[in-house]
Design a protein around this motif. Sequence first.
Motif, PDB file in Angstrom:
ATOM      1  N   ALA A 146       2.646  65.240  24.370  1.00  8.99           N
ATOM      2  CA  ALA A 146       3.237  65.338  25.831  1.00  8.99           C
ATOM      3  C   ALA A 146       3.624  63.860  25.961  1.00  8.99           C
ATOM      4  O   ALA A 146       4.717  63.790  26.411  1.00  8.99           O
ATOM      5  CB  ALA A 146       2.329  65.620  26.793  1.00  8.99           C
ATOM      6  N   PHE A 154       6.551  70.322  31.544  1.00 10.27           N
ATOM      7  CA  PHE A 154       5.261  70.974  31.164  1.00 10.27           C
ATOM      8  C   PHE A 154       4.545  71.646  32.107  1.00 10.27           C
ATOM      9  O   PHE A 154       4.531  71.332  33.361  1.00 10.27           O
ATOM     10  CB  PHE A 154       4.243  69.958  30.583  1.00 10.27           C
ATOM     11  N   VAL A 176       0.806  65.174  33.761  1.00  4.12           N
ATOM     12  CA  VAL A 176       0.501  66.018  32.697  1.00  4.12           C
ATOM     13  C   VAL A 176      -0.609  65.651  31.880  1.00  4.12           C
ATOM     14  O   VAL A 176      -1.807  66.297  31.598  1.00  4.12           O
ATOM     15  CB  VAL A 176       1.815  65.912  31.670  1.00  4.12           C
TER      16      VAL A 176
END
Length: 352
Positions: A146, A154, A176
């Motif tokens: 990520a 996301f 995230v």
Amino acid sequence: MLLAASDVPFAMPWLLLALPLALLPLWRRPQRALTYSWLALLPVDRASRAVDIALRLFAMLALAAIVLGVAGAYRPAYEVERVGQGAEIVLLVDRSRSMDQAFVSKQARLQSQDPNLLSYTLGRERADKDRASKQTAARRLLAEFAAQRTADRFSMLVFSTLPIRVLDFTQKPAAVQAAITAGEIGRGLSETDIGLALLAGLDSFRDRPYSGSRIMMLVSDGGDHIDPDARQEIAKLMREYRVSLYWIYIRSFNSPGLIADSEVTAQNAETVPEVFLHRFFGGIGTPYRAYEAEDPEALQRAIVDVNRLENLPITYRDTVPRRDLSQWCYGAALASVLLLFAARLMELRTWR
């Protein structure tokens, strides 16, 4: 028409009732008298009048800025359209109890076939305490994944018996990373329902305009026998929403794996959950890739491959958060007060 509270650019708009106090500098208060021989000798001083007006305006600005700052002036949040390289990615992370166990390597599987199975089992339990769990390794690599894809949006769900939505679509790296870390707290349950998890993940794309690549990344160490109605609904939504599926399968102890001999696969397709699920995913008709990760290094290679394949242009709307403007108001008030203080120090008190 009355404005909604979210449309008012002040946290405490009722304090704006004090704004008329800013008109006080316009009131002509008595000036200090200066003695001079003959007033008729004094010329008209336009510069002094201009300075007087300017000082009154600065005093009004200082009072108004203080009131606006105390009232909590802010710039409301707004949306902007951005174009980047990436995708909309839904992370589906298995949170079952088996994910708390350590990786079992190929060598360990071969050793497990030793006649002295009991001694091997005891040795494997001792080794498990020294190795990172599948859950920990998966989340560490997902966090790195990520962090590398800054243009992606996301969403994240964890699942065992039921799916739990941890994060809705966002591009904020801090949110995230916090979601990936938070899912590791506590121990998982023994049951796993991948069918419900897939439907919950696909529901994330409902009513969202298609703006680029869409991915569901399933991270799990087991399969599941999904009932026919759920399989039909999953296949329909996968095609309707144009979602690519990546299954990072963390192979468990004594699992035959996804890539087996064709005759064995055909024979066990209905009895081995992971083989059954692998065949179902391959027959949906949407892009699908499966990766067998037997150790942290294999898991990392799978994530690197996903990172390489899914990097297409994407258009998305980003929310610029609300911004507090009170500090700017206090800054303007401070500057005005300092200027008035400097003018006060330069004021002429006597004529010589």
